[in-house]
Design an enzyme around this catalytic site. Structure first.
Site, PDB file in Angstrom:
ATOM      1  CB  CYS A 187      -0.895   0.012   1.433  1.00 27.98           C
ATOM      2  SG  CYS A 187      -2.002  -1.138   1.337  1.00 27.98           S
ATOM      3  CB  CYS A 225      15.522   2.857  -3.333  1.00 30.93           C
ATOM      4  SG  CYS A 225      15.005   1.942  -1.782  1.00 30.93           S
TER       5      CYS A 225
HETATM    6  N1  LIG Z   1       4.454 -10.120  11.439  1.00 36.41           N
HETATM    7  C1  LIG Z   1       3.892  -9.039  11.839  1.00 36.41           C
HETATM    8  N2  LIG Z   1       3.289  -9.159  13.104  1.00 36.41           N
HETATM    9  C2  LIG Z   1       2.630  -8.177  13.732  1.00 36.41           C
HETATM   10  N3  LIG Z   1       2.064  -6.916  12.877  1.00 36.41           N
HETATM   11  C3  LIG Z   1       2.451  -6.939  11.678  1.00 36.41           C
HETATM   12  C4  LIG Z   1       3.106  -8.004  11.015  1.00 36.41           C
HETATM   13  N4  LIG Z   1       3.162  -7.922   9.419  1.00 36.41           N
HETATM   14  C5  LIG Z   1       2.413  -6.702   9.458  1.00 36.41           C
HETATM   15  N5  LIG Z   1       2.155  -6.341  10.751  1.00 36.41           N
HETATM   16  C6  LIG Z   1       1.226  -4.958  10.899  1.00 36.41           C
HETATM   17  O1  LIG Z   1      -0.004  -5.069   9.901  1.00 36.41           O
HETATM   18  C7  LIG Z   1      -0.562  -3.733   9.564  1.00 36.41           C
HETATM   19  C8  LIG Z   1      -0.779  -3.617   8.359  1.00 36.41           C
HETATM   20  O2  LIG Z   1      -1.535  -2.649   8.048  1.00 36.41           O
HETATM   21  P1  LIG Z   1      -1.396  -1.254   7.089  1.00 36.41           P
HETATM   22  O3  LIG Z   1      -0.866  -1.847   5.830  1.00 36.41           O
HETATM   23  O4  LIG Z   1      -2.543  -0.587   7.156  1.00 36.41           O
HETATM   24  O5  LIG Z   1      -0.222  -0.442   7.846  1.00 36.41           O
HETATM   25  P2  LIG Z   1       1.257   0.258   7.347  1.00 36.41           P
HETATM   26  O6  LIG Z   1       1.988  -1.051   7.393  1.00 36.41           O
HETATM   27  O7  LIG Z   1       1.430   0.982   8.856  1.00 36.41           O
HETATM   28  O8  LIG Z   1       0.922   0.890   6.098  1.00 36.41           O
HETATM   29  P3  LIG Z   1       2.192   1.489   5.272  1.00 36.41           P
HETATM   30  O9  LIG Z   1       2.681   0.488   4.679  1.00 36.41           O
HETATM   31  O10 LIG Z   1       1.266   2.319   4.205  1.00 36.41           O
HETATM   32  O11 LIG Z   1       2.821   2.486   6.108  1.00 36.41           O
HETATM   33  C9  LIG Z   1       0.802  -2.861  10.041  1.00 36.41           C
HETATM   34  O12 LIG Z   1       0.457  -2.191  11.138  1.00 36.41           O
HETATM   35  C10 LIG Z   1       1.846  -3.708  10.377  1.00 36.41           C
HETATM   36  O13 LIG Z   1       3.064  -3.454  11.488  1.00 36.41           O
END
Ligand SMILES: Nc1ncnc2c1ncn2[C@@H]1O[C@H](COP(=O)(O)OP(=O)(O)OP(=O)(O)O)[C@@H](O)[C@H]1O
Length: 420
Positions: free
Chosen positions: A210, A377
């Site tokens: 995203c 990058c």
């Molecule tokens: N292995 C994992 N353990 C715990 N949380 C996870 C793991 N993988 C992903 N997440 C969490 O899942 C969520 C996915 O939500 P979302 O993609 O909306 O958020 P984001 O990563 O903050 O977005 P962006 O990539 O735009 O910054 C995030 O808050 C991320 O930290």
């Protein structure tokens, strides 16, 4: 004849306040007091308190699920607030799991919330997920999706999985307890797992994030709400027990399409009858299995043994200012992006060209193979792929990539750096 025998009243297990709070759903046919009591006694764990996790958490807490676990290692950022509706401006910088827990307490103080502020990994998944009845996958990366699916199979729990990107979303419950199946074998009475549908991860370049591709907040809201609904249906017995994959397109007409899923794949290594011992998949390195850039919980050095190949923005600044021989910076963005802005003195080799010939990358005029080389990058993903490729091609010496890319550089070192 009327039945005049006294009716057997169920022992009231809800408070008067609960009847007032949950009355609108308790009067629904098929839900009733029994449904509310089932939610009250249920426990759900939500992995990821982001765009999907926030609405899912909100509706599960509001509906009165007794115990909710929230697992997320990340902190709230300003760019999250557009869709991660439990977090607030005042909580930017604090762990998402704690921020979400605080929001839930304010919404429904009777829910027991267990926030966990570390990443879910192959090492801790069984322990962290075992105490719950049902698991919600609200994450954004493939290694975690495979890990969650394998663990759900191993624990024999349903996994309600959501995904959203740009204007589109998907919903599927894996390992769903089936209703219309008279098979005696407990394992055969479950629907397919994530590996049954996606035995191999897609090529890394097809799995965008995203952050790179964008997402509309209301789209994650739709999918997160559907995840909460699916969980409530399973917990209260309202689910029809027929596995399906639901696809949502905000711009499509009609916006929803669904396909029925067949039984699990017999040869699935995680859950199939002919696969390895059911639930005993030996995978531990999910990141390597999926290839491509590392998810942020690895990239930020939140997992042991990953720190030495990366450098943080402030460390890079200090290396540039103080090293006897100025380290080289290799910028792997496109030429157009490099033309917009770059760290003075950087070389530019776009990632595609570098991957075509990784052994000679970074050897600009007047440089030697053993010189320190820092690869940058925009976001810190392509630079990791570049470093891995160069190392595999035999590059020696210090070769590190910049954590968080030039965006981190602009945030932490040079506020006037015009990154887009
Ligand atoms: N292995 C994992 N353990 C715990 N949380 C996870 C793991 N993988 C992903 N997440 C969490 O899942 C969520 C996915 O939500 P979302 O993609 O909306 O958020 P984001 O990563 O903050 O977005 P962006 O990539 O735009 O910054 C995030 O808050 C991320 O930290």
């Amino acid at each position: 004849m009327f039945d005049t025998s006294p009716s057997v009243e169920p022992a009231p297990q809800l408070s008067l306040e609960d009847y007032r709070r949950y009355g609108r759903q308790m009067i629904l046919d098929g839900f009733g007091l029994e449904g509310q009591l089932k939610l009250h006694q249920a426990s759900v764990v939500i992995v990821g308190a982001g765009g999907l996790g926030c609405p899912a958490l909100q509706y599960l807490a509001a509906a009165g699920v007794g115990t909710i676990g929230v697992i997320d290692h990340d902190v709230v950022e300003m760019s999250n607030l557009q869709r991660q509706v439990l977090h607030t401006e005042a909580r930017v910088g604090i762990p998402k799991a704690l921020s979400a827990a605080e929001a839930i307490r304010q919404l429904n103080s009777h829910v027991k919330v267990n926030p966990v502020t570390i990443a879910l990994t192959a090492e801790n998944a069984l322990e962290l997920l075992a105490p719950y009845d049902l698991i919600l996958d609200c994450t954004d990366n493939l290694p975690t999706r495979y890990l969650l699916s394998d663990t759900a199979v191993q624990l024999g729990k349903p996994l309600v999985s959501g995904a959203a990107q740009q204007f589109e979303g998907q919903l599927c419950t894996y390992n769903l307890p089936l209703k219309d199946d008279c098979e005696k074998n407990e394992e055969a009475r479950r629907g397919p797992c994530f590996r049954c549908l996606f035995p191999k991860p897609p090529a890394p370049e097809l799995a965008g994030s995203c952050e790179e591709l964008g997402v509309l907040g209301a789209v994650t809201g739709v999918v997160g709400n559907l995840q909460a609904l699916e969980a409530i249906k399973i917990l209260t017995g309202l689910h029809d027990g027929k596995p399906s994959l639901l696809m949502f397109s905000a711009l499509g007409m009609p916006p929803f399409r669904s396909v029925k899923l067949r039984a699990k794949r017999a040869t699935c290594p995680a859950c199939g009858i002919e696969g390895a011992k059911v639930g005993k998949i030996e995978e531990t390195d999910y990141v390597a299995f999926c290839g491509g850039g590392r998810p942020d919980w690895v990239a930020k050095g939140l997992v042991e043994g990953t720190r030495d190949s990366r450098i943080r923005a402030k460390e890079l600044k200090s290396a540039l200012d103080h090293a006897e021989r100025r380290p080289r910076i290799l910028d792997v963005r496109s030429r157009t992006e490099f033309g917009i802005c770059h760290i003075p003195g950087s070389m530019n080799v776009p990632i595609k060209e570098l991957l075509a010939n990784p052994s000679s990358a970074g050897l600009g005029a007047g440089s030697a193979d053993g010189d320190e080389l820092y690869v940058v990058c925009r976001l810190g993903n392509d630079s990791q792929v570049a470093v891995d490729a160069m190392r595999s091609a035999g590059k020696t010496g210090v070769v590190k990539d910049l954590v968080g890319g030039l965006q981190a550089w602009a945030r932490e070192v040079d506020k006037s750096f015009p990154i887009y």
